[in-house]
Design an enzyme around this catalytic site. Structure first.
Site, PDB file in Angstrom:
ATOM      1  N   VAL A 218     -19.661 -30.373  19.041  1.00  9.68           N
ATOM      2  CA  VAL A 218     -19.643 -29.184  19.899  1.00  9.68           C
ATOM      3  C   VAL A 218     -19.638 -27.882  19.111  1.00  9.68           C
ATOM      4  CG1 VAL A 218     -18.675 -30.204  21.973  1.00  9.68           C
ATOM      5  CG2 VAL A 218     -17.141 -29.393  20.190  1.00  9.68           C
ATOM      6  N   HIS A 219     -19.977 -27.940  17.825  1.00 11.64           N
ATOM      7  CA  HIS A 219     -20.084 -26.721  17.032  1.00 11.64           C
ATOM      8  C   HIS A 219     -21.503 -26.552  16.534  1.00 11.64           C
ATOM      9  CE1 HIS A 219     -15.931 -28.141  16.715  1.00 11.64           C
ATOM     10  NE2 HIS A 219     -15.673 -26.890  16.945  1.00 11.64           N
ATOM     11  N   GLY A 220     -22.468 -27.064  17.292  1.00  7.15           N
ATOM     12  CA  GLY A 220     -23.833 -26.966  16.826  1.00  7.15           C
ATOM     13  C   GLY A 220     -24.126 -27.904  15.679  1.00  7.15           C
ATOM     14  N   GLU A 221     -23.214 -28.848  15.396  1.00  6.12           N
ATOM     15  CA  GLU A 221     -23.549 -29.840  14.385  1.00  6.12           C
ATOM     16  C   GLU A 221     -24.645 -30.735  14.950  1.00  6.12           C
ATOM     17  OE1 GLU A 221     -20.528 -29.683  15.883  1.00  6.12           O
ATOM     18  OE2 GLU A 221     -18.901 -30.060  14.469  1.00  6.12           O
TER      19      GLU A 221
END
Lengths: 334, 213
Positions: A218-221
């Site tokens: 959910v952190h753009g990983e």
């Protein structure tokens, strides 16, 4: 991409100001700290539930501050854990004589900063406990649940913690129930496109046309693996095959369900997907309790979705059904 | 080195560190995006700006100034980087104190900071973290402990650079990129890269001071 900002360096401060201006009926700014607290708090004799993490996930985390949910949310910069100093200050604003529970997604930055703040509070004689949300099945194998990261299952674990504290449970009991909820919460997600940080022009990752990422963060990983794009019905099966593989043994099968949009996948698409999730779970003999199809734990403008199941028992179901009111989630008593 | 000189040197080091982070912010962000969330450059700049902002206050000695800057860095940066870099330099600064600042003293202070980072971050060299630059650097600095600090520091730098380069061949087992396991292979660890830039910034300041003599 993220389009609305003034100076990207001020993004966090300005979003907190705007959030508090809009939702002053639920929250107020914690003085000299990067966080918000419930307008009706702190309440004497009540365990303080303190959640938090980086910004960029709204309504997580500040949107869950209010009666029946969290007492405070500590807010970091976009996708960055808040500093231990800010966690400490927010704790001091809401902790009463019943102690505090920290509850947050399991990421190294959050763990470091919340742990350092907890140690400082404990040295000052305050009882502070921690439950980390570890619902993401893609991030570690089942025998290493403590290593998994927290994604949309935050929603359920926070709800249980908030409801337990709101009815006056002791810190031991709030901690036990929150841990129990986390142990029975599983999530899995897919992504179709990355998100762009404020002030940046390129997304954090891109997904090739015709493909999708499995096990998103959910952190753009990027996801942990990649696959050909499938139909909604096939994605419903893919999500459920993964989650049902960890269905707990024994007892009747009932589960609370969140089908969570990440920001750029809209409600109508989610309903198309939900139709097949609902059908498949009925076939599997799982009774779905209080399904929520919504954006709850987002990742700026990331495209994709995640499915969370909380496998219920009687005590968890009672807490899940308890009313709550916050900017991000309202559950009426009706 | 007089107290006033050492405080001024520390000010220049912290300013140089900010300049270095600004220069390399995009590169650090790209490295971070390979397996993480792409904000390492932004975070380091934000933290260093906060450290520079407290430099004007009167500091009794260089160690105290470093500690104060580290705490400001930690609070502004947030995240794992804020916590770990903050503890690394706050610990080193506390141990350095008012000096002396001979090579062995500086090496011991940095080692104390490194120990705290290992304990807090629960990481070891080989886990693809900033320790893969710091540990070999400290070993090399110890080996040069009988030489003047600017010389020893410069002698030890290649060890940090080599350690950083080696992280490209490692699979992350700590931190956010650990989730992506094999996907982190082939990219240098952004924390090892930023730490090496910070060590190079120190070299630039103390090396120049040396050649001014």
């Amino acid at each position: 991409m993220t389009k609305l900002w003034n100076d990207p360096a001020d993004f966090r401060a300005e979003l907190i100001d705007g959030f508090v201006a809009a939702y002053g009926r639920y929250v107020r700014r914690i003085p000299d700290a990067s966080g918000v607290m419930a307008v009706d708090g702190p309440r004497s004799g009540k365990v303080a539930v303190i959640i938090g993490g980086g910004s960029g996930h709204y309504p997580a985390f500040c949107g869950y501050v209010g009666p029946g949910l969290a007492d405070a949310a500590v807010m970091g910069n976009v996708f960055a854990a808040p500093s231990s100093e800010q966690v400490y200050r927010c704790t001091q604003a809401v902790i009463g004589n019943a102690g505090a529970l920290y509850c947050y997604g399991n990421y190294s930055g959050d763990v470091l900063n919340f742990d350092m703040a907890a140690m400082r509070c404990q040295m000052e004689g305050q009882d502070v406990r921690t439950v980390r949300v570890t619902d993401d099945v893609a991030s570690a194998p089942p025998d290493q649940q403590e290593k998994r990261r927290g994604i949309s299952g935050d929603f359920f674990v926070f709800k249980i913690a908030g409801a337990s504290a709101a009815r006056g449970d002791t810190l031991d009991e709030v901690e036990r129930l929150t841990r129990h909820a986390n142990a029975r919460t599983r999530s899995f997600g897919v992504a179709f496109g990355g998100c762009t940080l404020p002030g940046q022009t390129e997304p954090l990752f891109t997904v090739e046309p015709g493909r999708m990422e499995l096990g998103l963060g959910v952190h753009g990983e990027p996801g942990v693996s990649s696959s050909e794009m499938r139909t909604a019905a096939e994605i419903a099966d893919l999500l459920l095959d993964t989650l049902l593989a960890e269905r707990p043994d024994g007892g009747e099968a009932r589960a609370a369900l969140l089908l969570n949009g990440l920001g750029n996948t809209k409600y109508e698409e989610l309903f198309v997907l939900y139709k097949d999730i609902d059908r498949r779970l009925a076939q599997e003999g799982v009774r779905i309790h209080r399904p929520v199809v919504d954006e709850q734990v987002t990742s700026l403008n990331m495209a994709g979705c995640s499915l969370s199941l909380l496998w219920l028992d009687d005590e968890l179901e009672a807490l899940l059904d308890a009313p709550c009111a916050s900017a991000g989630y309202v559950q009426s008593a009706l | 080195m007089s107290e006033a000189t050492s405080v001024e040197t520390m000010r220049r080091i912290i300013r140089q560190a900010l300049a270095s982070m600004e220069e390399h912010a995009d590169e650090l962000g790209r490295l971070d995006a390979a397996a993480g969330d792409g904000d390492h450059g932004i975070t380091m700049v934000r933290g260093m700006k906060a450290a520079v902002a407290v430099l004007d206050a009167n500091a009794p000695d260089a160690g105290a100034l470093l500690s104060r800057g580290a705490l400001a860095f930690s609070d502004a940066a947030g995240g794992a980087s804020g916590a770990l870099y903050g503890m690394l330099f706050a610990t080193a600064g506390r141990q350095l104190g008012a000096g002396p600042y001979a090579t062995a003293d500086v090496a011991a202070a940095m080692r104390a900071g490194c120990d705290v980072v290992m304990r807090l971050g629960k990481a070891q060299p080989g886990d693809k973290t900033l320790l893969d630059a710091l540990e070999p650097f400290l070993v090399a600095l110890d080996a040069a402990a009988d030489r003047p600090l600017p010389v020893a520091w410069r002698t030890a730098l290649p060890a940090a650079q080599a350690g950083t380069a080696a992280t490209a061949g490692m699979v992350a087992s700590c931190g956010r990129s650990a989730t992506l396991g094999e996907r982190s292979l082939g990219h240098r660890d952004p924390g090892a890269v930023s730490l090496t830039y910070l060590l190079e910034a120190v070299d630039k300041v103390i090396g120049e001071a040396e050649s001014d003599r």
